[in-house]
Design an enzyme around this catalytic site. Structure first.
Site, short mmCIF file in Angstrom:
data_model
loop_
_atom_site.label_atom_id
_atom_site.label_comp_id
_atom_site.label_asym_id
_atom_site.label_seq_id
_atom_site.Cartn_x
_atom_site.Cartn_y
_atom_site.Cartn_z
N ASP A 1 0.74 -1.17 0.31
CA ASP A 1 0.13 -0.15 -0.07
C ASP A 1 0.55 1.33 0.01
O ASP A 1 0.25 2.51 0.89
CB ASP A 1 -0.43 -0.25 1.23
CG ASP A 1 -0.19 -0.27 2.74
OD1 ASP A 1 1.41 -0.20 2.28
OD2 ASP A 1 -0.75 -0.60 3.56
N LYS B 1 5.37 4.55 18.68
CA LYS B 1 4.54 6.27 17.86
C LYS B 1 5.53 7.27 19.06
O LYS B 1 4.11 6.79 20.46
CB LYS B 1 3.49 6.25 17.73
CG LYS B 1 2.46 5.69 16.58
CD LYS B 1 1.10 5.32 16.02
CE LYS B 1 1.07 5.13 14.66
NZ LYS B 1 -0.23 4.20 14.65
N ASP C 1 1.83 6.68 1.79
CA ASP C 1 1.77 5.91 2.17
C ASP C 1 -0.18 5.71 1.14
O ASP C 1 -1.50 6.90 2.01
CB ASP C 1 1.07 5.79 3.83
CG ASP C 1 0.30 4.78 4.60
OD1 ASP C 1 -0.16 3.52 4.08
OD2 ASP C 1 0.71 4.30 5.89
P1 GTP Z 1 2.02 -6.25 11.00
O1 GTP Z 1 3.75 -5.21 10.90
O2 GTP Z 1 1.66 -7.85 10.68
O3 GTP Z 1 1.09 -5.67 12.79
O4 GTP Z 1 0.95 -4.88 10.09
P2 GTP Z 1 0.95 -3.64 10.01
O5 GTP Z 1 -0.91 -3.39 10.69
O6 GTP Z 1 2.38 -2.75 10.94
O7 GTP Z 1 1.13 -3.01 8.90
P3 GTP Z 1 0.22 -2.80 7.78
O8 GTP Z 1 -1.22 -2.87 8.02
O9 GTP Z 1 1.21 -1.94 7.84
O10 GTP Z 1 0.95 -3.49 6.30
C1 GTP Z 1 1.53 -2.93 5.73
C2 GTP Z 1 1.94 -4.47 4.23
O11 GTP Z 1 1.43 -5.25 4.28
C3 GTP Z 1 0.48 -3.53 3.64
O12 GTP Z 1 0.17 -3.89 2.38
C4 GTP Z 1 -0.76 -4.94 4.14
O13 GTP Z 1 -1.60 -5.47 3.04
C5 GTP Z 1 0.11 -5.92 4.08
N1 GTP Z 1 -0.20 -6.96 5.44
C6 GTP Z 1 -0.24 -6.28 6.61
N2 GTP Z 1 -1.32 -8.04 7.54
C7 GTP Z 1 -0.97 -8.36 6.29
C8 GTP Z 1 -1.33 -10.60 6.57
O14 GTP Z 1 -1.68 -10.74 7.77
N3 GTP Z 1 -1.28 -10.79 5.12
C9 GTP Z 1 -0.90 -10.28 4.34
N4 GTP Z 1 -0.75 -10.53 3.41
N5 GTP Z 1 -0.59 -9.31 4.62
C10 GTP Z 1 -0.63 -8.06 5.35
#
Ligand code: GTP
Length: 360
Positions: A111, A162, A223
């Site tokens: 993303d 953060k 982002d």
């Molecule tokens: P975590 O590090 O797992 O806690 O996720 P986050 O919430 O910090 O990640 P964020 O939401 O910033 O997502 C970063 C990228 O990883 C994005 O492109 C999401 O679509 C992808 N992503 C987040 N969680 C998952 C998951 O459970 N599975 C997969 N395949 N992609 C994920």
């Protein structure tokens, strides 16, 4: 051969799609599904094999991208039964990787729109001999981000949550969501359970004395977590501020896709995209906005920084500013919708129903 993992999933993604019908990675940005830009940029940097790690709706990616050959890639898809988090998703696709234990594997958050010099990140990784290398970007207001301070040689010294107080803002460098892992490091991530790279993998590696190298690249970085950011990103792709080989057409003020009808005196500026089969009426002014396929913007409407979903209709003289209109929604004539408003897919707003301006 350089290979990469693209992370497209997570718990939130299903709950927060851009419109109800189209999953976010497939919403067109500058005329093509957003993911296309990431795939094309990776290919341009020499990546040949990409594993798409997803936790939802995998069936929408494969019919569109297939085996990746139209982009010169070999693409594979792995779907998690339950979301495994960023680290868990990386570990879950380890068996699909072809690199040797010491070879570099690129990982991209799905993303992020960025002009990152991908080759430079791999070079930094190889010359520094790091276990993991991270793209870091500088932000003006770091309060909403985890911080990644580095020493004078660029070596990461901590991963900080953060910041809550001004004293905790020790750097303006944040994790920009692109990494190079030494392949063998991926195998050390625990399998079969959710793992967060930022909260578990990276701090754990640091605690074990691993070498994490930061590369600050202050190139274009966005982002795409909100629809507003998505619209901005699409406009920046069209304007050429965000580089991508996948934009279908010349860079400039507007991108009008085949089959769209735009009245001769309509004004399209600021990286506006008008999708296939969309119609823009006489005297309409659209700036920095995305009008998806089959949508209609009637005469005299004024649209700024907004997303208009597929087949949606915006009535004559209606003003949209920072609005998201879901697929198939109808906004009648002479309305005024502003700042963060989101219209549900297929909703109907009558003529002369909403305004923000005063009576004068
Ligand atoms: P975590 O590090 O797992 O806690 O996720 P986050 O919430 O910090 O990640 P964020 O939401 O910033 O997502 C970063 C990228 O990883 C994005 O492109 C999401 O679509 C992808 N992503 C987040 N969680 C998952 C998951 O459970 N599975 C997969 N395949 N992609 C994920």
């Amino acid at each position: 051969m350089t290979e990469a993992i693209l992370l497209v999933g997570g718990k939130g993604t299903r709950l927060r799609p851009m419109t109800v019908h189209t999953p976010k990675p497939m919403v067109p940005a500058a005329g093509v599904p957003f993911l296309t830009h990431q795939l094309a940029r990776a290919r341009a940097a020499g990546v040949e094999h990409i594993v798409l790690a997803t936790s939802y709706l995998a069936e929408v990616f494969e019919p569109y991208f297939g085996d990746g050959s139209s982009l010169g890639l070999h693409l594979e898809y792995v779907t998690e039964v339950d979301p495994l988090g960023t680290g868990g998703a990386i570990r879950n696709v380890a068996s699909r990787l072809r690199s040797g234990p010491d070879e570099p594997v690129l990982i991209f958050n799905g993303d992020i729109l960025t002009g990152l010099d991908i080759k430079a990140l791999v070079d930094t990784h190889e010359t520094s001999g790091a276990d993991v290398s991270l793209h870091l970007t500088r932000v003006e207001d770091p309060r909403a981000f985890g911080l990644v301070p580095t020493d004078p040689n660029g070596r990461v010294t901590a991963f900080l949550e953060k910041p809550q107080t001004p004293e905790e803002i020790v750097t303006d460098q944040i994790n920009a969501g692109a990494y190079v892992f030494r392949r063998s490091v991926i195998d050390t991530i625990p399998a079969g359970r959710p793992v967060s790279v930022e909260r578990e993998t990276f701090p754990g590696l640091l605690a074990d004395g691993a070498h994490l190298q930061g590369m600050v690249d202050s190139t274009y970085w966005l982002d795409l977590g909100t629809p507003q950011a998505f619209v901005r990103g699409s406009a920046d792709l069209v304007l050429g501020r965000a580089p991508s080989p996948a934009v279908p057409g010349r860079r400039g003020e507007r991108l009008v896709l085949d089959g769209a009808e735009v009245a001769a005196d309509a004004k399209l500026t600021g990286g506006t995209v008008v999708g296939a089969g969309a119609v823009v009426g006489a005297g309409a002014r659209i700036e920095g906005s995305t009008v998806l396929a089959g949508a209609v913007v009637e005469a005299g409407a004024v649209v700024t920084d907004s997303l208009i979903g597929e087949r949606a209709r915006i009535g004559a003289r209606t003003v949209l500013h920072g609005a998201v209109v879901g697929d198939g929604a109808e906004v009648g004539a002479d309305n005024e919708l502003r700042d963060g408003v989101r219209i549900w897919c297929d909703a109907r707003i009558p003529d002369c129903a909403v305004r923000f301006s005063s009576d004068q």
